[in-house]
Enzyme design. Structure first.
Site, PDB file in Angstrom:
ATOM      1  N   SER A 591     146.831   6.613  32.613  1.00 26.86           N
ATOM      2  CA  SER A 591     145.363   7.798  32.772  1.00 26.86           C
ATOM      3  C   SER A 591     144.465   8.815  34.009  1.00 26.86           C
ATOM      4  O   SER A 591     145.757   9.412  34.043  1.00 26.86           O
ATOM      5  CB  SER A 591     143.745   7.577  32.239  1.00 26.86           C
ATOM      6  OG  SER A 591     142.551   8.279  31.770  1.00 26.86           O
ATOM      7  N   ASP A 666     147.024   7.911  21.122  1.00 24.86           N
ATOM      8  CA  ASP A 666     145.620   8.317  22.039  1.00 24.86           C
ATOM      9  C   ASP A 666     144.927   8.759  22.266  1.00 24.86           C
ATOM     10  O   ASP A 666     145.748  10.059  21.029  1.00 24.86           O
ATOM     11  CB  ASP A 666     146.327   8.422  23.384  1.00 24.86           C
ATOM     12  CG  ASP A 666     146.030   8.516  25.026  1.00 24.86           C
ATOM     13  OD1 ASP A 666     144.532   8.082  24.487  1.00 24.86           O
ATOM     14  OD2 ASP A 666     146.596   8.191  25.471  1.00 24.86           O
ATOM     15  N   HIS A 698     144.663   4.933  23.915  1.00 23.74           N
ATOM     16  CA  HIS A 698     145.586   5.096  25.620  1.00 23.74           C
ATOM     17  C   HIS A 698     145.481   4.405  26.512  1.00 23.74           C
ATOM     18  O   HIS A 698     146.116   4.466  27.363  1.00 23.74           O
ATOM     19  CB  HIS A 698     143.433   5.408  25.860  1.00 23.74           C
ATOM     20  CG  HIS A 698     143.562   5.840  27.030  1.00 23.74           C
ATOM     21  ND1 HIS A 698     144.684   7.495  27.780  1.00 23.74           N
ATOM     22  CD2 HIS A 698     143.000   6.134  28.207  1.00 23.74           C
ATOM     23  CE1 HIS A 698     144.401   7.700  28.565  1.00 23.74           C
ATOM     24  NE2 HIS A 698     143.311   7.337  29.503  1.00 23.74           N
TER      25      HIS A 698
END
Length: 728
Positions: A591, A666, A698
């Protein structure tokens, strides 16, 4: 005599055998399954540890042979006693129409003898005295976002994009009836920023229900592709990207008696953020922290719950960069005209006592540290209990503060990260903590600061494993700011050898990786990597949490730049160590950490030999409005900052080996980020490695996470251990 010597010899050999077995037992190696999904290697805990309503008693679940039992104890004295088995509960619920239970559902206490259970789309009550259960209410099988009211008799839930209420002895009521799927009711708004975690807000008596209504019709559809069916199907979501149109949110108030809904008159502009919704104790008013789209101006507004009319603005808060209210109002018991507000107005989250006219009565806390949580008040409303970083940014401790004179008292003494809950009578806290030397300890502590009981001292679940040493140290950033770092060295570490390094990175807001808790905040994958012969290194750079506003705001309008400078300061330190092989350094993050991994490999291309970037932000214009515009302003306002942070502009600089990983479904960092990077690399003739997890969002969860971590580990091994001339 010979017999005596023979016996001594046998005893000596037996002792050597015991020592050898102990040494062997401490040499076990972690498997990837151990590191990722083996619950036996997590410290023991007391499941569903909670207070009983209106008392100083607590309960928790405990294994008892082949069955799980519910234990009850008194904070003041008694040893916990068994009060209910899973079999007894299941039998009672089956008599009330339920299917057999395989495990205890989540328990809530209505009183000292009455349990409430939400399971199998029904709310049940269970009477400990009679051993009988009854259905309180039921709700739709496809319900989501289920929330019980404060009386534990009614349920609010969503189905599709609409909101419903279920109550005893009556059919479910549709609070909303929106035909357009783009208008969503009763769900978390504003992409769950500003501390928003839900979309329904019961009034104190449960007679009224406030809820978010989120109109997304003006937000462009964004396609996610489901590759499981044949042919693949498109799932369109609403995803407001930085600089684009944002959704419009209003707050409805549904009265359960009149069955009518009134909307708060929150006014224009429609593109604003309605945060931290709080009911007044008398249910006559709602308070909303209204934040403008630029996120540099907050107004704490009061509204009439019956008419929706604006009453007044209690006060405003401004900041040239951003404001981020994340807490509602904490009304003082027995004094509904006063509340405690959490604010970063001095640069750190602190507590302030206000009256409902908006007048500041007094600050309750101050200093270069942060209040991190509110437990509640004493029963008489004279004391408030909170946690903070006052002792160290690496620790959390609990305190009381006197609302009359702002005098504070520390309640938890042992070093570490403390989590606690306050008893309903305000006399005790359940303190669950760990530190680097303590896997877990759970205690009952009085709000006078005295230890009452120890409920659990968890054993070290890793005693049999060969683990390296974990050390936490401090470096200085280029402006003199302290930066906390963590290093894990391999077992049997030899300073005369050279070791490869894996740097694990995040670096973004709202996360702190390094703390004084069990394993120093590290996970077992990091220790597995250390067992393989790596030094594993982590730094909380400027931009991460728990250090105050200036620390967090350092990357403002230049995300990636300040954090990179701090990470390179860590690299400089690593290179100064004689046992670090500076030619074999890798980085991994997910991320924001994926963004930072890619940033370091492109903007400092001679530093790392290899990187693995998971779910990375590539171009901040593709990320959501609320988060991105807080930290970067809009693309129109900060063109240079977006250009500098856009990793597509740096693809040509790649020298090391880069593996990029993304989940195809995602909905946080959309797949387009890494696909655009891949396309740019092809255009530039740059080679990299790429891997996707079909159907994953995600992050990669469940059993597939073992596959993910094997993939990451293999890639690092291939480029840092194999074909490297390593003597490890």
């Amino acid at each position: 005599m010979m017999l005596y010597h023979s016996m001594k010899r046998l005893a000596f050999l037996a002792l050597l055998l015991v020592i050898a077995l102990q040494v062997q037992a401490q040499q076990k190696m972690l498997t990837m399954e151990d590191a990722v999904i083996n619950p036996e290697l997590q410290p023991e805990n007391l499941r569903q540890l909670s207070w009983i309503a209106g008392t100083g008693d607590y309960t928790y679940l405990q294994p008892n042979g082949n069955e799980t039992v519910l234990m009850r104890g008194s904070a003041a004295s008694s040893k916990p006693q068994q009060i209910l088995t899973l079999g007894q509960l299941s039998k009672a619920l089956e008599a009330a129409g339920a299917q057999p239970l395989n495990s205890f559902p989540q328990l809530q206490w209505k009183s000292g003898n009455d349990l409430i259970l939400n399971t199998q789309n029904k709310v049940y009550s269970y009477d400990l005295k009679t051993g009988k259960a009854a259905v309180v209410t039921s709700y739709a099988a496809d319900a989501a976002n289920v929330e019980l009211d404060p009386t534990l008799q009614r349920v609010a839930y969503t189905k599709g994009n609409n909101l419903y209420v279920s109550a005893t002895g009556a059919p479910d009521v549709a609070v909303t009836d929106e035909a357009d799927d783009a208008i969503v009711n009763g769900q978390a708004a504003h992409r769950s920023e500003f501390g928003i975690s839900k979309g329904t807000f019961w009034s104190p008596t449960g007679n009224n229900l406030a809820f978010y209504r989120m109109d997304q019709t003006m937000v462009t559809d964004y396609p996610l592709v489901d590759v499981a069916p044949l042919p693949a199907q498109v799932n369109n979501i609403k995803y407001p990207m930085a600089g684009g149109k944002s959704h419009h949110v209003t707050v409805g108030v549904y009265n359960l008696n009149s069955k009518k809904t009134t909307f708060l008159k929150t006014g224009e502009p429609a593109e604003q953020y309605l945060t931290n919704i709080t009911w007044s104790p008398d249910e006559k008013h709602l308070y909303v922290a209204v934040v403008n789209r630029d996120q540099n101006h907050m107004k704490l507004n009061q509204y009439d719950a019956a008419t929706g009319s604006f009453v007044k603005t209690l006060f405003e808060e401004k900041n040239e960069k951003y404001v981020e209210p994340e807490h509602g109002l904490y009304f003082v018991p027995n004094n509904p005209g006063q509340f405690v507000w959490v604010s970063e107005r001095t640069g750190y989250d602190h507590l302030y006592l206000f009256n409902t006219d908006g007048k500041l009565i007094r600050p309750l806390t101050k200093g270069d540290w942060m209040v991190t949580d509110i437990l509640g008040f004493s029963k008489d409303g004279k004391q408030l209990f909170y946690s903070s970083t006052a002792e160290s940014p690496l620790e959390r401790h609990f305190y009381s503060v006197n609302l009359k004179n702002a005098k504070t008292k520390r309640l938890t003494q042992d070093k570490g990260m403390h989590n606690a809950s306050l008893s309903p009578d305000g006399k005790y806290i359940l303190d669950n903590y760990s530190n680097q030397a303590t896997p877990r300890k759970i205690q009952v502590v009085g709000t006078d600061g005295k230890l009452k009981q120890t409920l659990l001292t968890a054993k070290n679940p890793l005693t049999d494993y060969a683990l390296g040493e974990t050390t936490i140290t401090t470096l200085k950033a280029d402006d003199g700011t302290d930066l906390y770092t963590r290093m894990i060295t391999p077992p049997n570490f030899d300073k005369n050898k050279k070791y490869p390094v894996v740097v694990y990175v995040y670096g973004g807001p709202h996360l702190q990786l390094i703390t004084n808790n069990w394993l120093g905040g590290a996970n077992l994958w990091m220790h597995l990597m250390a067992q393989k012969g790596y030094i594993v290194y982590t730094m909380d750079s400027r931009g991460s949490s728990a250090r105050g506003l200036a620390f967090e705001q350092a990357p403002f309008r230049q995300m990636g730049t300040v954090e990179m400078a701090d990470q390179l300061r860590g690299v400089e330190y690593l290179k100064s160590l004689p046992y670090v092989d500076a030619n074999r350094m890798g980085m991994h993050g997910w991320s924001y950490g994926g963004f930072m991994t890619t940033t370091l490999l492109l903007r400092s291309p001679d530093t790392f030999k290899v990187g693995v970037a998971g779910g990375p932000v590539i171009d901040w214009k593709y990320y959501e409005i609320m988060y991105t515009e807080r930290y970067m302003d809009s693309p129109e306002q900060n063109k240079a900052g977006y250009e500098q942070a856009n990793l597509l502009n740096h693809v040509k600089n790649l020298k090391g080996k880069l593996l990029m990983i993304h989940g195809t479904a995602d909905d946080v960092v959309v797949w387009q980020h890494s696909l655009s990077f891949l396309k740019k690399a092809v255009d530039e003739g740059i080679l990299l490695d790429y891997f996707v997890y079909p159907g994953h969002a995600h992050n990669v969860r469940g059993k597939d996470r073992v596959h993910l971590m094997r993939k990451i580990t293999q890639y690092l091994d291939d480029n840092l251990l194999r074909d490297s001339g390593s003597t490890l």
